[in-house]
Enzyme design. Structure first.
Site, PDB file in Angstrom:
ATOM      1  N   HIS A  93       0.812  -1.218   0.000  1.00 40.39           N
ATOM      2  CA  HIS A  93       0.000   0.000   0.000  1.00 40.39           C
ATOM      3  C   HIS A  93       0.846   1.269   0.000  1.00 40.39           C
ATOM      4  O   HIS A  93       0.336   2.347  -0.306  1.00 40.39           O
ATOM      5  CB  HIS A  93      -0.986  -0.015   1.174  1.00 40.39           C
ATOM      6  CG  HIS A  93      -0.387   0.304   2.507  1.00 40.39           C
ATOM      7  ND1 HIS A  93      -0.068  -0.669   3.428  1.00 40.39           N
ATOM      8  CD2 HIS A  93      -0.053   1.474   3.094  1.00 40.39           C
ATOM      9  CE1 HIS A  93       0.424  -0.104   4.517  1.00 40.39           C
ATOM     10  NE2 HIS A  93       0.448   1.195   4.342  1.00 40.39           N
ATOM     11  N   ASP A 127       0.000  -7.517   1.497  1.00 42.91           N
ATOM     12  CA  ASP A 127       0.483  -6.142   1.617  1.00 42.91           C
ATOM     13  C   ASP A 127       2.011  -6.117   1.611  1.00 42.91           C
ATOM     14  O   ASP A 127       2.652  -5.534   2.484  1.00 42.91           O
ATOM     15  CB  ASP A 127      -0.064  -5.487   2.889  1.00 42.91           C
ATOM     16  CG  ASP A 127      -0.006  -3.958   2.826  1.00 42.91           C
ATOM     17  OD1 ASP A 127       0.348  -3.425   1.763  1.00 42.91           O
ATOM     18  OD2 ASP A 127      -0.289  -3.312   3.851  1.00 42.91           O
ATOM     19  N   SER A 204       4.616   2.256   8.007  1.00 44.78           N
ATOM     20  CA  SER A 204       4.296   1.113   7.149  1.00 44.78           C
ATOM     21  C   SER A 204       5.490   0.732   6.279  1.00 44.78           C
ATOM     22  O   SER A 204       6.066   1.563   5.590  1.00 44.78           O
ATOM     23  CB  SER A 204       3.105   1.446   6.244  1.00 44.78           C
ATOM     24  OG  SER A 204       1.943   1.643   6.994  1.00 44.78           O
TER      25      SER A 204
END
Length: 503
Positions: A93, A127, A204
């Protein structure tokens, strides 16, 4: 008394030694962490991806503020090395909205040197993404080792990253609080460590390291709960990192399979159906108990002959492991490798029946088959053209359209049709639209991927299936600026959620 003083002195010395050791390890690890910056985006997501010596001064990480001027978004990542080549691992992402144009993606090292990178591949379900340097990385970028030994409950860990894009090389500590967590979102579903090492937006893709500086996971998600007023409350002590046992498998697939994760393919539709109510007393309350059912067989299924008599029956186990819902079906099927045998059990007790089929390999051809199977059942016609996917809405299609209040309403009977004059009467004819993107678009937010090929659309359908809907942005070629959002309820009914898995 002397022994007490000696014990306290040794205890203090031991604590200081551990603290010093942890500081040394973390300062060494900093040089393997990068900030990932996205400079050009497509508006929607493009893709439905030993002991080290200290080589740099860790103070460089904090010498001056990192400038991300011009970046549309940012996240974290870290460097690994395989067969003499360095790569960057991060979350899908973080990079999936970047275009393929040169300069759209870059990473910044500990001394703020900027390096252009490109996406090698990855996987949205986990992801996970792999980036490659397009110019030789400098010596300040050192690789972090991936730990193969499993994490242990209570083990101390550290999260490193760039929260909010403003605080690079932030380190937080915590413990491993749980393992093998499954998440409920559209992407990033399986193989997560739960940790108390706090992360937030911008972290992230960064590493979760152990006390020796080895990577235990990729920091990926944070947790929220509904507060008393209905607002979301951030749970700072519940954080998730994709564990390295999964990362190692995905990494090997991506680097040896043209950027893709290898998956088995059965050509089957598993589903569970839930009827919901939306009244004042029980908003969105389920009125049925979902169970996994074999609800369809795709035309190219390797098991179509063996399983044709079992459509509509409840699946109770796969390879001897019991399943209670479609999520658990997905979890087991994700462990399979192409070509493996799969035993499906239907029913319970003495009347239970087990059928074995041999899986094939999921390729773009099978993904095209998924797209056609999903959408043509809704009276849509799909064609792949050089300039993208052409779609036509046939008469009496079961389509919903997003209105000005951002709610989906059933389209009128003539939706997608134009009246064509003829000598005898006006004849409706389907308009050919172009699919711009697919995913989900609603008043609560959006997650859209650009789809220029039927195989891309099939991949998005597989990601969206468990939500029970597939949304598409479509444009009329005669008026390309007029983009319409359409929703396709997999159940065919707005108050019935049919969570589907095509595998």
């Amino acid at each position: 008394m002397y022994r007490l003083f000696l014990f306290l002195a040794l205890l203090i010395l031991s604590a200081q030694t551990r603290a010093q050791s942890s500081s040394d390890v973390l300062e060494d690890a900093l040089s393997g962490v990068v900030t990932v910056a996205v400079y050009q985006t497509a508006g929607v997501s493009v893709r439905p991806l030993g002991v080290r010596g200290r080589t740099v001064n860790p103070e460089q990480a904090y010498a001056k503020a990192l400038s991300l001027a011009g970046a549309k978004s940012s996240g974290s990542g870290f460097v690994i090395e395989l067969n003499g080549q360095k790569y960057v691992l991060t979350n899908a992402h973080v990079v999936e909205s970047a275009t393929d144009a040169a300069g759209s993606l870059a990473v910044f090292s500990i001394n703020q040197q900027k390096y252009p990178v490109r996406v090698v591949g990855g996987d949205a379900l986990y992801d996970f993404a792999v980036l490659a340097f397009t110019t030789p990385p400098g010596p300040e970028l050192t690789a972090l080792p991936l730990r193969s030994a499993p994490a242990r409950i209570g083990e101390r860990v550290y999260a490193i990253g760039n929260p909010q894009g403003e605080y690079p090389y932030t380190v937080t500590d915590g413990i491993i609080s749980a393992k093998n967590r499954m998440r409920g979102g559209l992407t990033g579903k399986f193989g997560f460590l739960q940790t108390t090492a706090t992360v937030i937006w911008g972290n992230s893709g960064g590493p979760l390291v152990d006390e020796r500086g080895a990577v235990l996971g990729i920091n990926s998600q944070i947790a929220f709960a509904n507060g008393p007023s209905g607002s979301s409350v951030w749970l700072s002590q519940i954080n998730f990192a994709l564990e390295t046992s999964v990362v190692l498998r995905l990494l090997n697939d991506v680097l040896t399979n043209d950027g893709l994760v290898r998956r088995a393919y059965l050509g089957l539709e598993f589903s569970e159906t839930t009827r919901i109510s939306d009244d004042d007393e029980r908003p969105q309350a389920a009125t049925t108990q979902p169970v996994p059912v074999l609800s369809g067989i795709l035309p190219d299924s390797p098991g179509k002959d063996a399983l044709k008599g079992y459509v509509g029956q409840t699946v109770t186990a796969i390879n001897g492991e019991g399943v209670r819902n479609v999520q658990e079906v997905l979890g087991i099927l994700e462990t399979l490798r192409p070509g493996s045998m799969v035993a499906l059990t239907f029913g319970h007790g003495p009347s239970a029946t087990t059928v074995s089929v041999k899986s094939s390999t999921l390729t773009p051809v099978e993904l095209e088959s998924v797209a056609r199977y999903v959408l043509t059942s809704n009276r849509l016609s799909l064609t792949e053209a050089p300039d993208g996917i052409a779609i036509r809405f046939m008469q009496n299609n079961n389509t919903y359209e997003l209105d000005r209040e951002r709610r989906y309403q059933k389209t009128p009977a003539g939706f997608g049709q134009k009246q064509i004059a003829s000598p005898s009467a006006n004849t409706p004819r389907a308009v050919t639209y172009r699919v711009v993107a697919a995913g989900i678009q609603s008043e609560r937010g959006s997650k859209l991927w650009r789809v220029s090929k039927l195989s891309y659309l099939g991949a998005v359908c597989r990601l969206m299936g468990l939500s029970g809907v597939v949304d598409m942005a479509v444009a009329d070629p005669d008026n390309p600026d007029d983009v319409r959002f359409t929703r396709h309820m997999l159940s065919g009914e707005q108050d019935v959620i049919k969570a589907c898995l095509w595998y």
